[in-house]
Design an enzyme around this catalytic site. Structure first.
Site, mmCIF file in Angstrom:
data_model
loop_
_atom_site.group_PDB
_atom_site.id
_atom_site.type_symbol
_atom_site.label_atom_id
_atom_site.label_comp_id
_atom_site.label_asym_id
_atom_site.label_seq_id
_atom_site.Cartn_x
_atom_site.Cartn_y
_atom_site.Cartn_z
ATOM 1 N N HIS A 17 -78.705 7.703 56.931
ATOM 2 C CA HIS A 17 -78.877 9.293 56.042
ATOM 3 C C HIS A 17 -79.125 10.546 57.721
ATOM 4 O O HIS A 17 -78.777 11.347 58.086
ATOM 5 C CB HIS A 17 -79.583 9.784 55.137
ATOM 6 C CG HIS A 17 -79.014 9.316 54.287
ATOM 7 N ND1 HIS A 17 -79.877 8.042 53.436
ATOM 8 C CD2 HIS A 17 -77.744 8.758 53.495
ATOM 9 C CE1 HIS A 17 -79.388 7.892 52.468
ATOM 10 N NE2 HIS A 17 -78.056 8.665 52.505
ATOM 11 N N LYS A 41 -76.268 8.786 36.396
ATOM 12 C CA LYS A 41 -76.134 7.898 37.960
ATOM 13 C C LYS A 41 -77.775 7.719 37.961
ATOM 14 O O LYS A 41 -78.628 8.764 37.552
ATOM 15 C CB LYS A 41 -75.596 7.873 39.248
ATOM 16 C CG LYS A 41 -76.430 6.642 39.857
ATOM 17 C CD LYS A 41 -75.232 7.425 41.426
ATOM 18 C CE LYS A 41 -76.046 6.530 42.683
ATOM 19 N NZ LYS A 41 -75.260 6.980 43.757
ATOM 20 N N ARG A 90 -69.800 3.992 57.100
ATOM 21 C CA ARG A 90 -70.492 2.673 58.073
ATOM 22 C C ARG A 90 -69.235 1.618 58.158
ATOM 23 O O ARG A 90 -69.427 0.993 59.057
ATOM 24 C CB ARG A 90 -71.674 2.579 56.797
ATOM 25 C CG ARG A 90 -73.210 3.363 57.013
ATOM 26 C CD ARG A 90 -73.303 3.044 55.967
ATOM 27 N NE ARG A 90 -73.153 2.933 54.624
ATOM 28 C CZ ARG A 90 -73.513 2.527 53.475
ATOM 29 N NH1 ARG A 90 -74.843 2.052 53.405
ATOM 30 N NH2 ARG A 90 -72.689 2.945 51.890
ATOM 31 N N SER A 128 -79.249 2.826 51.273
ATOM 32 C CA SER A 128 -79.907 3.406 49.788
ATOM 33 C C SER A 128 -80.086 1.436 48.631
ATOM 34 O O SER A 128 -81.305 2.157 48.607
ATOM 35 C CB SER A 128 -80.060 4.684 49.355
ATOM 36 O OG SER A 128 -79.557 5.377 50.394
#
Ligand code: PNS
Length: 157
Positions: A17, A41, A90, A128
């Site tokens: 990040h 979430k 990614r 993460s």
């Protein structure tokens, strides 16, 4: 130069990040990092803590502002008077999801553009999710998160 918004959960912020934020900061006048307060979430860290961690990791960047938001990302764009969303890519899986988000956000708010920055090879395997998994087992995460947040992670939520 115009501003951009880099949204995410940042639960917690990673070196991946941070790399995207630094690179966006070179291109845009201001980078607004939007930390999602996601009611659907369950996050490991509270939104306050995630904002604090992003701020600590980005102290060296002058043209950055960290904000939290809930609801739709396009509403944050309207509030900030910005039209560019930055996302990091990614993998091919990331691309598929981002295409969906970009299309929906463009339909929700005309003129919205999503720009994807490709992750560097050094960070493309960092997530993460993996960091949270390591933290759950009290494993060392110093290779994956900015040094500035290591002590904050130790103190938990
Ligand atoms: O770090 P993440 O979890 O991949 O970030 C996802 C994020 C925050 C970019 C996305 O969930 C989001 O924009 N949520 C806000 C709700 C919204 O606007 N959704 C519209 C696209 S379906």
């Amino acid at each position: 130069m115009e501003a951009c918004v880099y949204p995410g959960s940042f639960d917690p912020i990673t070196k991946g990040h941070l790399d995207i934020i630094e690179r966006a900061g070179v291109i845009f006048s201001t980078v607004y990092v939007g930390v999602l307060n996601n009611i659907s979430k369950r996050c490991m860290f509270s939104v306050e803590k995630r904002v604090e961690m992003v701020k600590a990791a980005t102290r060296h960047i002058k043209n950055i502002q960290v904000v939290s938001f809930d609801g739709l990302l396009v509403d944050l764009l309207k509030t900030l008077d910005a039209r560019v969303i930055i996302r990091g890519l990614r993998t091919g899986t990331d691309l598929e999801l981002e295409q969906q988000y970009a299309f929906i956000n463009g339909k929700l708010l005309e003129g919205t553009e999503t720009l994807a920055l490709l992750s560097r090879p050094e960070t493309h395997y960092i997530s993460s999710t993996a960091v949270r998994e390591l933290l759950a087992f009290h494993a060392d995460v110093s290779d994956y998160v900015p040094e500035a947040i290591l002590s904050m992670i130790d103190k938990g939520e």
